[in-house]
Write a protein that holds these residues in place. Structure first.
Motif, PDB file in Angstrom:
ATOM      1  N   TYR A  26      -1.579   4.184   0.317  1.00  0.00           N
ATOM      2  CA  TYR A  26      -1.822   3.578  -0.995  1.00  0.00           C
ATOM      3  C   TYR A  26      -0.802   2.476  -1.297  1.00  0.00           C
ATOM      4  O   TYR A  26      -1.158   1.380  -1.738  1.00  0.00           O
ATOM      5  CB  TYR A  26      -1.763   4.676  -2.064  1.00  0.00           C
ATOM      6  N   LEU A  27       0.478   2.748  -1.058  1.00  0.00           N
ATOM      7  CA  LEU A  27       1.511   1.764  -1.355  1.00  0.00           C
ATOM      8  C   LEU A  27       1.409   0.540  -0.449  1.00  0.00           C
ATOM      9  O   LEU A  27       1.650  -0.592  -0.894  1.00  0.00           O
ATOM     10  CB  LEU A  27       2.896   2.414  -1.210  1.00  0.00           C
ATOM     11  N   VAL A  28       1.058   0.746   0.810  1.00  0.00           N
ATOM     12  CA  VAL A  28       0.888  -0.395   1.721  1.00  0.00           C
ATOM     13  C   VAL A  28      -0.243  -1.292   1.249  1.00  0.00           C
ATOM     14  O   VAL A  28      -0.141  -2.526   1.290  1.00  0.00           O
ATOM     15  CB  VAL A  28       0.644   0.107   3.159  1.00  0.00           C
ATOM     16  N   HIS A  29      -1.322  -0.692   0.764  1.00  0.00           N
ATOM     17  CA  HIS A  29      -2.434  -1.498   0.266  1.00  0.00           C
ATOM     18  C   HIS A  29      -2.032  -2.282  -0.983  1.00  0.00           C
ATOM     19  O   HIS A  29      -2.444  -3.444  -1.160  1.00  0.00           O
ATOM     20  CB  HIS A  29      -3.639  -0.603  -0.042  1.00  0.00           C
ATOM     21  N   ILE A  30      -1.231  -1.670  -1.848  1.00  0.00           N
ATOM     22  CA  ILE A  30      -0.816  -2.357  -3.060  1.00  0.00           C
ATOM     23  C   ILE A  30       0.091  -3.546  -2.751  1.00  0.00           C
ATOM     24  O   ILE A  30       0.022  -4.597  -3.392  1.00  0.00           O
ATOM     25  CB  ILE A  30      -0.109  -1.364  -4.005  1.00  0.00           C
ATOM     26  N   ILE A  31       0.941  -3.401  -1.729  1.00  0.00           N
ATOM     27  CA  ILE A  31       1.904  -4.459  -1.407  1.00  0.00           C
ATOM     28  C   ILE A  31       1.313  -5.483  -0.436  1.00  0.00           C
ATOM     29  O   ILE A  31       1.363  -6.699  -0.671  1.00  0.00           O
ATOM     30  CB  ILE A  31       3.186  -3.843  -0.822  1.00  0.00           C
ATOM     31  N   ALA A  32       0.756  -5.006   0.678  1.00  0.00           N
ATOM     32  CA  ALA A  32       0.284  -5.921   1.720  1.00  0.00           C
ATOM     33  C   ALA A  32      -1.000  -6.626   1.324  1.00  0.00           C
ATOM     34  O   ALA A  32      -1.238  -7.758   1.767  1.00  0.00           O
ATOM     35  CB  ALA A  32       0.075  -5.156   3.028  1.00  0.00           C
ATOM     36  N   GLY A  33      -1.844  -5.999   0.495  1.00  0.00           N
ATOM     37  CA  GLY A  33      -3.089  -6.637   0.087  1.00  0.00           C
ATOM     38  C   GLY A  33      -2.867  -7.926  -0.686  1.00  0.00           C
ATOM     39  O   GLY A  33      -3.359  -8.995  -0.286  1.00  0.00           O
ATOM     40  N   PRO A  34      -2.127  -7.895  -1.804  1.00  0.00           N
ATOM     41  CA  PRO A  34      -1.849  -9.151  -2.506  1.00  0.00           C
ATOM     42  C   PRO A  34      -1.088 -10.161  -1.663  1.00  0.00           C
ATOM     43  O   PRO A  34      -1.287 -11.380  -1.799  1.00  0.00           O
ATOM     44  CB  PRO A  34      -1.022  -8.694  -3.716  1.00  0.00           C
ATOM     45  N   CYS A  35      -0.193  -9.666  -0.782  1.00  0.00           N
ATOM     46  CA  CYS A  35       0.535 -10.589   0.101  1.00  0.00           C
ATOM     47  C   CYS A  35      -0.429 -11.355   0.996  1.00  0.00           C
ATOM     48  O   CYS A  35      -0.291 -12.571   1.174  1.00  0.00           O
ATOM     49  CB  CYS A  35       1.550  -9.803   0.924  1.00  0.00           C
ATOM     50  N   PHE A  36      -1.402 -10.661   1.555  1.00  0.00           N
ATOM     51  CA  PHE A  36      -2.382 -11.357   2.405  1.00  0.00           C
ATOM     52  C   PHE A  36      -3.200 -12.363   1.604  1.00  0.00           C
ATOM     53  O   PHE A  36      -3.465 -13.470   2.073  1.00  0.00           O
ATOM     54  CB  PHE A  36      -3.307 -10.336   3.062  1.00  0.00           C
ATOM     55  N   ILE A  37      -3.605 -11.986   0.391  1.00  0.00           N
ATOM     56  CA  ILE A  37      -4.402 -12.908  -0.423  1.00  0.00           C
ATOM     57  C   ILE A  37      -3.614 -14.171  -0.728  1.00  0.00           C
ATOM     58  O   ILE A  37      -4.142 -15.298  -0.635  1.00  0.00           O
ATOM     59  CB  ILE A  37      -4.850 -12.203  -1.718  1.00  0.00           C
ATOM     60  N   VAL A  38      -2.331 -14.028  -1.056  1.00  0.00           N
ATOM     61  CA  VAL A  38      -1.499 -15.205  -1.348  1.00  0.00           C
ATOM     62  C   VAL A  38      -1.331 -16.070  -0.108  1.00  0.00           C
ATOM     63  O   VAL A  38      -1.471 -17.307  -0.157  1.00  0.00           O
ATOM     64  CB  VAL A  38      -0.139 -14.751  -1.902  1.00  0.00           C
TER      65      VAL A  38
END
Length: 849
Positions: free
Chosen positions: A382-394
């Motif tokens: 869950y935490l990886v998705h919260i952090i890495a997801g927005p990072c990839f979008i940016v």
């Protein structure tokens, strides 16, 4: 007159058809030309970037807006079950309202194979072609895996391959040819070597250009897959409610779209790395330019400096500019050395940097999404998705100018359906300091060989009138206990029979979160507020000192809201549950039995069997007391023979020799006025769909969805066309920032307008806030009343054969199987149901993502 849901399905199908047409035809040369000509009518005087952006909007963003708006307005709460046509004396089943199979006598012919008799056990189904088509469509819609394959995987791969073939055929027209040697040339050998060198260089450039096209096509594949990536996992997703998937089933579509995105991004990055070092490999092989040592040094410097630009590049790349605009000659020389034989700018180096970071973030997302990590390390997942997801979008937005056009449909849909719920929950948390009002907490001892101290916890909480009315059997809530975990966890909610505005959670200690929650509740139990302990040796209540309960926040509802409709649309239903998998069916069975008095004359359901396989005798006795014993007291309202029967069979698989005593410990939280001031009843989200009876009641939700989505879409289009610059990377983040800001602001406005944030009123103390007496259950005799709707059996013969449980379905006209439990049990039911009946429906309750 068509039902509102039928109209919503029709509109959604047309919007899906638009996207599918583009994916199947837009990759070819002819299809690409046709779509470009269409855009010339829309934007005749604009540049190519705006035309490409308009095309993406037309085929992805606008259809999703139209489909979502149609679902927001037209999805309503529909009545239970099928109905009977009295004139023609036929049953109409409503497995799915808009892809329903009509009665057997019109659409199904039976070939008799038993001497001309119509024996149900030996008949062969010949369905009408139109009915077969409806059955196929219904099967695709009901199966997320088939839906993902038919509407996501195959179209995207077809689009990807079509783009590659189009670029390949276009490149074949420029394929280099080996020049002929002039016979009159005196130095033919020198001319041959020169021609060979030129041909080799041209061929290398041709391959490099083709490889670059394939790399870019891979990136477009990833962007197309991400256009709908967030749609299945949005809270209160309109399209998920329309398809009647559970959140766990909807994740299947999300996973396949994510896999396509990972494949496209990895292919794009890998091929561009190969292209970047293509000249180095040629130079190293020919040894015509650099020595071995110089080549190695160039490779080392090119890698590090190519992905980590120097300090003087940051300003130019972020705000626009190139190396040619620099006044420092040393900068130019350094850049020229890094970009050997190629003229490049600081912007080119930042393309490598953002692309590398985005690919790494997406790979981390993919690794953390592996089934083992999800099941055993859900908090990490869950935490990886919260952090890495927005990072990839940016990083993806910075990497490519048109990325935001492909991502905006998914982002805007997620913002329109999820952010208002998050804002409302945040306001409730700020208002209610200790969260949801807990009524009782009960510990049911269920020891096992692996954990002798394991237990099942029964948490009864208070729900508001609106929440109690909106609740549907089988739905789940999200439980958030900040003292235990920052991550919310889903659990199935059930009504408490005989208690108004009370719902319960049955939680087995199986994972890290549930074990930590159990330890915290045990600590509260040791401090003890008000407790009763009932055992075989001591049946008197013991009042002990006060204690406190953890701050608990409960939000909902989520999941399928039409389980009762699905069950009532079949004539013979068998429910198989394993262990704690009984929870999705407790309120469902109780409602079916309780409402038979009003549905007996019109309900299609005739026979219902529950087979519960459980090894915990304490849990069996507890559920028997709370639910089964009350079902056994329900009788048919008339003197006629009941048209509906319920049989409850408990298969006890444990080793306890005296399965007659229920050992349960229950305690209540503080009953002071201060406790009731800082807690509040669980209230549902104001932005839930499918709970209203009339279309007019959905106008508010339509305004919420359409406003957030359309305003965000307008901002993306405006900033993309007028503000974004090709060389200034910082300007590419402006549409993303504007979408987030506008969504939050509009969500706050709509939450305030709904008035649901005022939830912290001080309520009087409920008289039901007492400790219940969990005594030994007195079994009812099902034979004492011939008109009793339910019968109860308990077997201690071990684990039953699933195939034997489903034999009775062979004689049914429209049977169904509902199953919930471990994966092994669900696989057995799925395999056994295929051999029982040609039209047997299987409804699964999935708990693992």
């Amino acid at each position: 007159m068509p039902r509102p849901r039928s109209v919503a399905i029709l509109i959604t199908a047309q919007c899906l058809f638009v996207s599918q047409i583009y994916l199947y035809l837009g990759g070819s040369s002819r299809g690409r030309t046709q779509f470009r000509q269409m855009m010339n009518f829309v934007l005749p005087a604009e540049n190519e970037d705006l035309k490409a952006g308009a095309l993406v909007f037309v085929v992805f963003a606008i259809p999703l807006l139209v489909a979502g708006a149609a679902c927001a307005l037209l999805l309503t709460d529909e009545p239970c079950g099928g109905h009977v046509d009295a004139n023609k004396n036929r049953h109409f089943t409503q497995i799915d309202d808009d892809f329903s199979l009509e009665t057997v006598d019109e659409t199904v012919d039976f070939e008799t194979t038993n001497h001309g008799t119509n024996n149900p056990t030996s008949r062969k189904c010949n369905l009408h072609p139109r009915t077969k088509l409806k059955a196929i469509i219904r099967k695709i819609i009901q199966s997320p895996s088939l839906f993902a394959a038919v509407f996501v995987l195959i179209p995207c791969l077809f689009f990807y391959i079509s783009n590659i073939l189009r670029h390949y055929h276009s490149a074949m027209g420029d394929y280099p040819t080996f020049p002929a040697v002039n016979e009159s040339d005196t130095d033919q050998q020198s001319s041959l070597m020169s021609n060979y060198s030129n041909f080799h260089q041209q061929l290398s450039n041709w391959r490099r250009a083709l490889l670059q096209h394939i790399a870019n096509d891979s990136a477009i594949l990833a962007l197309v897959a991400m256009a709908y990536l967030l749609v299945p996992i949005s809270k209160h997703s309109l399209l998920v409610i329309l398809s009647r998937w559970s959140p766990v089933q909807a994740v299947v579509v999300h996973k396949w779209a994510g896999r396509l995105a990972i494949f496209g991004v990895v292919m794009h990055g890998t091929l561009h790395v190969i292209i970047a070092y293509w000249k180095w490999w040629n130079a190293f092989a020919r040894k015509d330019t650099l020595s071995h040592q110089e080549t190695y040094s160039w490779l080392k410097r090119s890698f590090w400096y190519g992905y980590l630009p120097r300090w003087y590049c940051w300003k130019n790349a972020i705000f626009g500019g190139s190396m040619d605009e620099s006044d420092d000659d040393s900068v130019d020389e350094s850049l020229e050395y890094q970009c050997y034989r190629d003229k490049c700018t600081c912007y080119d180096f930042f393309l490598n940097l953002t692309g590398l970071l985005g690919m790494v973030a997406l790979i981390i997302l993919g690794v953390s999404s592996v089934g083992y990590v999800r099941r055993h390390y859900y908090r990490l997942f869950y935490l990886v998705h919260i952090i890495a997801g927005p990072c990839f979008i940016v990083m993806a937005t910075l990497h490519y100018k048109r990325t935001i056009l492909y991502l905006c449909p998914s982002i805007l849909y997620y913002a329109s359906t999820t952010i208002p719920t998050y804002i409302q929950n945040w306001m409730k948390h700020c208002c209610s300091h200790r969260g949801t009002r807990i009524v009782t907490v009960t510990r049911i001892s269920c020891p096992s060989l692996q954990n002798p101290n394991a237990a099942v916890w029964d948490i009864v909480f208070e729900a508001s009138d609106k929440a109690f009315q909106q609740y549907r059997p089988g739905q789940n809530i999200y439980l958030h206990v900040p003292h235990v975990s920052l991550v919310k966890h889903p659990f199935t909610a059930n009504r408490v029979p005989g208690s108004q505005n009370h719902l319960r959670l049955l939680i087995r200690e199986t994972g890290p979160f549930t074990f930590q929650l159990g330890n915290c509740l045990n600590n509260s139990l040791e401090r003890r507020n008000s407790i009763q302990l009932v055992t075989e040796q001591d049946e008197e209540a013991q009042s002990l000192p006060h204690a406190s309960i953890l701050s608990t926040y409960i939000s909902g509802f989520h999941g399928i809201s039409c389980r009762r409709q699905q069950l009532c649309s079949h004539d013979n239903v068998i429910i198989i549950a394993g262990g704690i998998g009984i929870t999705p069916y407790l309120s469902l069975l109780f409602e079916i039995v309780d409402q038979q008095a009003s549905l007996a004359s019109t309900n299609f359901l005739k026979s219902l069997e529950l087979h519960w396989i459980c090894r915990d005798i304490s849990l069996i006795r507890y559920i028997e007391e709370q639910y089964f014993s009350k079902m056994l007291t329900c009788s048919h309202p008339s003197d006629d023979k009941p048209s509906f029967s319920l049989e409850i069979v408990v298969h006890y698989t444990g080793n306890e020799t005296s399965p007659s005593v229920s050992n349960a410990i229950a305690f209540s939280p503080e009953t002071s006025s201060q406790y009731y001031t800082v807690t509040s009843p669980m209230a549902p989200s104001s932005f839930s769909l499918g709970i209203n009876q009339y279309v007019s009641q959905n106008v508010f939700y339509l305004m919420v969805f359409a406003s957030i989505y359309s305003v965000g879409l307008w901002m993306v289009w405006l900033l993309f066309g007028r503000v974004q610059s090709k060389d200034a990377m910082a300007s590419r983040l402006l549409p993303l920032i504007a979408v987030c800001a506008s969504s939050v602001c509009l969500a706050i406005v709509f939450v305030q307008f709904s008035g649901e944030n005022k939830m912290c009123c001080k309520l009087p103390m409920s008289s039901s806030n007492e400790v219940c007496n969990y005594a030994t259950v007195t079994e009812n005799d099902p034979t004492s009343s011939p008109e009793t709707l339910a019968t109860y059996k308990e077997q201690s013969t071990g684990r039953p054969d699933v195939h034997d449980l489903l034999i009775s379905l062979k004689t049914s006209r429209n049977p169904a199987v509902f199953v919930s439990g471990p994966k092994q049990l669900m696989d057995q039911v799925r395999h056994s149901s295929k051999s029982c009946n040609c039209s047997c429906e299987v409804y699964e309750e999935l708990f693992e993502l």
